[in-house]
Design a protein around this motif. Sequence first.
Motif, mmCIF file in Angstrom:
data_model
loop_
_atom_site.group_PDB
_atom_site.id
_atom_site.type_symbol
_atom_site.label_atom_id
_atom_site.label_comp_id
_atom_site.label_asym_id
_atom_site.label_seq_id
_atom_site.Cartn_x
_atom_site.Cartn_y
_atom_site.Cartn_z
ATOM 1 N N GLU A 46 31.083 39.019 33.065
ATOM 2 C CA GLU A 46 31.284 40.476 33.058
ATOM 3 C C GLU A 46 32.040 40.964 34.291
ATOM 4 O O GLU A 46 32.154 42.167 34.522
ATOM 5 C CB GLU A 46 29.933 41.198 32.982
ATOM 6 N N PHE A 47 32.586 40.035 35.077
ATOM 7 C CA PHE A 47 33.236 40.403 36.337
ATOM 8 C C PHE A 47 34.753 40.526 36.166
ATOM 9 O O PHE A 47 35.404 39.634 35.607
ATOM 10 C CB PHE A 47 32.950 39.343 37.404
ATOM 11 N N ASN A 48 35.317 41.628 36.659
ATOM 12 C CA ASN A 48 36.767 41.725 36.758
ATOM 13 C C ASN A 48 37.224 40.757 37.843
ATOM 14 O O ASN A 48 36.637 40.719 38.933
ATOM 15 C CB ASN A 48 37.195 43.146 37.115
ATOM 16 N N ALA A 49 38.254 39.974 37.552
ATOM 17 C CA ALA A 49 38.616 38.916 38.494
ATOM 18 C C ALA A 49 40.113 38.641 38.488
ATOM 19 O O ALA A 49 40.792 38.793 37.467
ATOM 20 C CB ALA A 49 37.859 37.635 38.152
ATOM 21 N N ARG A 50 40.584 38.238 39.653
ATOM 22 C CA ARG A 50 41.911 37.648 39.791
ATOM 23 C C ARG A 50 41.691 36.185 40.146
ATOM 24 O O ARG A 50 41.034 35.888 41.144
ATOM 25 C CB ARG A 50 42.711 38.348 40.891
ATOM 26 N N VAL A 51 42.237 35.296 39.341
ATOM 27 C CA VAL A 51 41.996 33.865 39.533
ATOM 28 C C VAL A 51 43.308 33.196 39.940
ATOM 29 O O VAL A 51 44.307 33.277 39.218
ATOM 30 C CB VAL A 51 41.438 33.210 38.254
ATOM 31 N N PHE A 52 43.275 32.543 41.093
ATOM 32 C CA PHE A 52 44.454 31.883 41.644
ATOM 33 C C PHE A 52 44.254 30.374 41.560
ATOM 34 O O PHE A 52 43.255 29.846 42.048
ATOM 35 C CB PHE A 52 44.668 32.288 43.106
ATOM 36 N N ARG A 53 45.209 29.689 40.958
ATOM 37 C CA ARG A 53 45.107 28.228 40.805
ATOM 38 C C ARG A 53 45.804 27.566 41.989
ATOM 39 O O ARG A 53 46.916 27.055 41.883
ATOM 40 C CB ARG A 53 45.742 27.831 39.473
#
Length: 244
Positions: A46-53
């Motif tokens: 349920e978390f808004n997220a920016r995911v960086f690989r």
Amino acid sequence: INLTEQFAQIAVVGPKARQLLERMGGMDVSRDALPFMDWREGTLAEFNARVFRISFSGEMSFEVAVPASQGRAFWDRLLAEGADLGIMPYGTEALHILRAEKGFIMIGDETDGTVIPQDLGLNWAISKKKEDFLGKRGMEREAMLSPTRWKLVGLQTLDGSVLPHGALAVRPEKNANGQAVTEGRVTSTYYSATLGRGIAMGLVERGPDRMGEELAFAGDGDTRIKARIVDTVLYDKEGEKQNV
């Protein structure tokens, strides 16, 4: 506008990192959807997220940024979801060992006010297209072009011990003042449990041109520690662990 403090960022690292994030549900973090050195914005659970690989450890890694107010809740959720996967927090010392095994530089260790990109093998990062840029004139000064500049290499002690941090590589001869002549220094040094021995990086005079040579580093008193010049990448040279 600097929004850095508006986010809490957590690195989820290791061979089961993707499995954990997929378990939480939300955005697609598969290799095809989120390749290495890319990023996506969406939700995890349920978390808004920016995911960086991205990876500073050399392992499979996702850096996840969530709103700062949700940082602790997201942390707790990760630990709960990953309990059966053996998840655990790891600190900066472990991170430093991992990055040193991969030959990743650390600003402030491998760099100081005397080091230029060419000393670190970062020639590729210098623009070949711009006629001028900040720092170009400085890099063209005579001292910056000297063939005897100290350059980054890996170091491996002959007995497997850990070199002292900051230790100087010394030659047998003395200078006019009776002082030891130096030809390099240790910039990062650790014990690698993976490799079962001490590992180090350092800046050495003409280092990359002297692969395989042995150096003597100053220890306590008059003791000398022998180390061999090796490649900076000591583990997973092809990057297979971070590119899965």
